[in-house]
Design a protein around this motif. Structure first.
Motif, PDB file in Angstrom:
ATOM      1  N   GLY A  67       0.428  -3.824  -8.557  1.00 24.95           N
ATOM      2  CA  GLY A  67       1.044  -3.504  -7.279  1.00 24.95           C
ATOM      3  C   GLY A  67       0.611  -2.175  -6.707  1.00 24.95           C
ATOM      4  N   GLY A  68      -0.582  -1.713  -7.086  1.00 25.43           N
ATOM      5  CA  GLY A  68      -1.111  -0.456  -6.568  1.00 25.43           C
ATOM      6  C   GLY A  68      -0.795   0.760  -7.403  1.00 25.43           C
ATOM      7  N   ASN A  69      -0.078   0.611  -8.503  1.00 24.26           N
ATOM      8  CA  ASN A  69       0.297   1.751  -9.341  1.00 24.26           C
ATOM      9  C   ASN A  69      -0.854   2.139 -10.254  1.00 24.26           C
ATOM     10  OD1 ASN A  69       1.503   3.713 -10.885  1.00 24.26           O
ATOM     11  ND2 ASN A  69       2.915   2.334 -11.924  1.00 24.26           N
ATOM     12  N   VAL A  70      -1.589   3.185  -9.885  1.00 25.61           N
ATOM     13  CA  VAL A  70      -2.758   3.589 -10.670  1.00 25.61           C
ATOM     14  C   VAL A  70      -2.370   4.207 -12.006  1.00 25.61           C
ATOM     15  CG1 VAL A  70      -4.222   3.904  -8.653  1.00 25.61           C
ATOM     16  CG2 VAL A  70      -2.868   5.835  -9.502  1.00 25.61           C
ATOM     17  N   ALA A  71      -1.087   4.516 -12.191  1.00 22.14           N
ATOM     18  CA  ALA A  71      -0.634   5.079 -13.461  1.00 22.14           C
ATOM     19  C   ALA A  71      -0.172   4.011 -14.444  1.00 22.14           C
ATOM     20  CB  ALA A  71       0.510   6.067 -13.217  1.00 22.14           C
ATOM     21  N   GLY A  82      -7.526  13.237  -6.754  1.00 22.87           N
ATOM     22  CA  GLY A  82      -6.445  13.620  -5.859  1.00 22.87           C
ATOM     23  C   GLY A  82      -6.301  12.764  -4.619  1.00 22.87           C
ATOM     24  N   THR A  83      -6.662  11.488  -4.679  1.00 28.84           N
ATOM     25  CA  THR A  83      -6.490  10.614  -3.524  1.00 28.84           C
ATOM     26  C   THR A  83      -4.998  10.453  -3.228  1.00 28.84           C
ATOM     27  OG1 THR A  83      -6.356   8.576  -4.828  1.00 28.84           O
ATOM     28  CG2 THR A  83      -8.568   9.334  -4.186  1.00 28.84           C
ATOM     29  N   PRO A  84      -4.638  10.012  -2.020  1.00 25.57           N
ATOM     30  CA  PRO A  84      -3.214   9.810  -1.730  1.00 25.57           C
ATOM     31  C   PRO A  84      -2.519   8.892  -2.735  1.00 25.57           C
ATOM     32  CG  PRO A  84      -4.444   9.814   0.312  1.00 25.57           C
ATOM     33  CD  PRO A  84      -5.466   9.873  -0.798  1.00 25.57           C
ATOM     34  N   ARG A  85      -3.203   7.821  -3.160  1.00 20.56           N
ATOM     35  CA  ARG A  85      -2.590   6.910  -4.134  1.00 20.56           C
ATOM     36  C   ARG A  85      -2.364   7.617  -5.462  1.00 20.56           C
ATOM     37  NH1 ARG A  85       0.428   2.650  -4.066  1.00 20.56           N
ATOM     38  NH2 ARG A  85      -0.826   1.905  -2.308  1.00 20.56           N
ATOM     39  N   ASN A  94       0.516   9.461  -9.793  1.00 16.44           N
ATOM     40  CA  ASN A  94       0.342  10.350 -10.947  1.00 16.44           C
ATOM     41  C   ASN A  94       1.099  11.658 -10.822  1.00 16.44           C
ATOM     42  OD1 ASN A  94      -1.397   8.436 -11.932  1.00 16.44           O
ATOM     43  ND2 ASN A  94      -3.257   9.572 -11.473  1.00 16.44           N
ATOM     44  N   TYR A  95       1.697  11.896  -9.651  1.00 13.40           N
ATOM     45  CA  TYR A  95       2.371  13.178  -9.431  1.00 13.40           C
ATOM     46  C   TYR A  95       3.771  12.971  -8.836  1.00 13.40           C
ATOM     47  CZ  TYR A  95       3.184  17.924  -7.639  1.00 13.40           C
ATOM     48  OH  TYR A  95       3.723  19.152  -7.354  1.00 13.40           O
ATOM     49  N   ALA A  96       3.839  12.560  -7.573  1.00 12.27           N
ATOM     50  CA  ALA A  96       5.127  12.538  -6.875  1.00 12.27           C
ATOM     51  C   ALA A  96       6.109  11.535  -7.474  1.00 12.27           C
ATOM     52  CB  ALA A  96       4.906  12.236  -5.391  1.00 12.27           C
ATOM     53  N   ARG A 136      -8.425  -1.971  -8.903  1.00 11.27           N
ATOM     54  CA  ARG A 136      -7.862  -2.759 -10.001  1.00 11.27           C
ATOM     55  C   ARG A 136      -6.339  -2.640 -10.050  1.00 11.27           C
ATOM     56  NH1 ARG A 136      -9.988  -6.826 -11.427  1.00 11.27           N
ATOM     57  NH2 ARG A 136      -9.239  -6.707 -13.584  1.00 11.27           N
ATOM     58  N   ALA A 137      -5.816  -1.485  -9.660  1.00 12.96           N
ATOM     59  CA  ALA A 137      -4.359  -1.328  -9.630  1.00 12.96           C
ATOM     60  C   ALA A 137      -3.728  -2.242  -8.591  1.00 12.96           C
ATOM     61  CB  ALA A 137      -3.996   0.125  -9.350  1.00 12.96           C
TER      62      ALA A 137
END
Length: 473
Positions: free
Chosen positions: A35-39, A198-201, A206-208, A29-30
């Motif tokens: 644009g892929g931003n799950v946050a 903790g997936t790469p996305r 959500n972290y980096a 859905r992100a």
């Protein structure tokens, strides 16, 4: 440990398959919405994401009530799981056929759902392979100093400690910026868990990315040291190790999921250990035989070596706790003490007089336990930096009388139906620790100015007199 509540975007459960399904739906859905931003708030409020979270919440609630996991699966999710298992067991030759079967089984009027299934299958296969881990006896070439960070902490360094922070929610972002601006740490330690799995996305969004944005808003960029929690390993640790290698450069690089930091004056060493690897299975709500996680055998040797050889004082960090006043750590059929991690204790027992403080996360609260419990000078829970806990759940309710809180009692305050977030700042120069809280919110941010509030300060020196310790297990 995990206490989900049916609020937008904050349902987290200790179960790899359910968490991976959340990751799959959110990522698909992100891609369409943000644009892929799950946050992105648009993603967190998306009806598909909310429906997924409701399903996961119901699953966890049923398990905690003792009604069982398998009996409560909805038919479509049971079919998704069966597909994933066929792909995992069938190997590469079966994957195309399984993918085509998925497209035929699930309505082609909902291509996002088909993509969610395929993404889930991809991560399910990775979950059931051996997860990543960097063993000093193998990847480290037998060098017991593998995992040691060459960069030294200044003698007067201030270290910010946050736990269970990787939600990507707006209050988590603002907490970090306020920590940097008002406490001016020299380095940052995260005690683990980037959600959902903790997936790469997720590790990126959500972290980096949030760390990078915070350092741009409040320079300079400082070293960040990260420990994996159980959620970081639900996708095999891929996101965790990807960000581990990219986060710090030069002498500050963290090469393993465990680390050693030393101060320039050799008075202090900071040791972080990996308890997440052995907690990548369904948690205690889903398994009555569940046991609290231990370290790798080689990591036990690594930790003992660092404790034995260092003449100064040690600060120990882990994601999982040694004990709890509130939560069971072992299942009722495990044959273990309900609220105590015997394996972790036995690892460090001969060196307890060298550990000035042990900090952990996993439970989403802040707790200062009575000094000297289980012969440990000080044990502190700091798992409250982003996960939102409602006031309908009291994280300070004592369920196990053998664990008491330090007096005067320090607890997070309540604001608008939620417990505040919190973090700690360790001051090596003054040998002290400060504890702070920051308002938590769900949905729309409060209009009033938000600032961190100091709850208390405690000194690390002089060392605790171990002759006064009590309640030895």
């Amino acid at each position: 440990m995990e206490e989900p509540r049916a609020r937008p975007g904050i349902v987290r459960v200790p179960h790899p398959e359910l968490s991976l399904w959340q990751s799959a739906v959110t990522e698909v859905r992100a891609k369409r919405l943000a644009g892929g931003n799950v946050a992105s708030p648009r993603v967190l409020a998306d009806p598909c994401v909310l429906a997924t979270n409701r399903h996961v919440y119901e699953r966890h609630s049923a398990a905690r009530a003792g009604r069982g996991l398998e009996l409560q699966h909805r038919p479509w999710f049971a079919e998704v799981l069966e597909l994933a298992r066929r792909v995992h067991l069938g190997g590469a030759a079966d994957r195309v056929e399984a993918a085509l079967a998925a497209a035929g089984t699930f309505s082609n009027k909902d291509p996002d759902f088909v993509e969610c299934v395929l993404k889930f299958v991809e991560w399910y296969v990775l979950l059931h392979r051996a997860p990543q881990y960097r063993d000093w006896t193998k990847q480290g070439g037998g060098d017991v100093d593998f995992g040691g960070v060459r960069w030294r902490l200044p003698a007067g360094a201030r270290i910010g400690v946050i736990g269970d922070w990787g939600t990507g929610l707006p209050d988590a972002r603002e907490l970090l910026e306020r920590l940097l601006a008002e406490c001016r740490p020299t380095a940052l330690i995260h005690l683990g868990d980037v959600y959902y799995s903790g997936t790469p996305r997720e590790a990126t969004c959500n972290y980096a990315d949030i760390l990078t944005a915070a350092f741009e808003a409040v320079p300079p960029r400082i070293p960040v040291f990260n420990l994996p929690g159980n959620h970081d390993y639900y996708s095999g640790g891929h996101g965790f190790y990807q960000q581990l290698d990219a986060m710090n450069v030069g002498d500050a690089r963290q090469e393993a999921s465990y680390f050693r930091l030393r101060s320039e004056d050799d008075r202090w060493q900071l040791l972080g250990v990996d308890t997440g690897f052995n907690d990548r299975v369904p948690g205690i709500a889903f398994d009555t035989h569940y046991t609290a996680p231990s370290l790798h055998d080689s990591e036990r040797d690594w930790l003992r070596h660092k404790l034995e050889r260092f003449p100064g004082r040690t600060l120990l960090f882990s994601h999982h706790q040694l004990f709890s006043a509130h939560s069971a750590l072992n299942g009722p059929r495990s044959g273990r003490i309900a609220n105590f991690n015997t394996d972790l204790y036995r690892t460090v027992e001969p060196y307890l007089d060298r550990i000035a403080m042990w900090m952990w996360g996993h439970e989403h609260s802040l707790a200062l336990y009575q000094d000297g419990l289980k012969d440990v000078s000080r044990c502190r829970l700091v798992g409250c930096s982003a996960f939102e806990i409602g006031t309908d759940d009291d994280p300070y309710r004592v369920r196990f009388a053998d664990v008491s809180y330090r007096q005067p009692f320090v607890r997070l305050s309540k604001v608008n139906g939620l417990y505040s977030h919190g973090f700690a700042v360790i001051d090596l120069g003054e040998a002290a620790v400060d504890y702070y809280e920051f308002p938590s919110w769900s949905g729309t941010a409060p209009e009033s100015p938000r600032a961190v509030t100091q709850l208390c300060r405690e000194e690390l020196l002089p060392p605790w007199d171990l002759s006064k310790c009590r309640d030895r297990p």
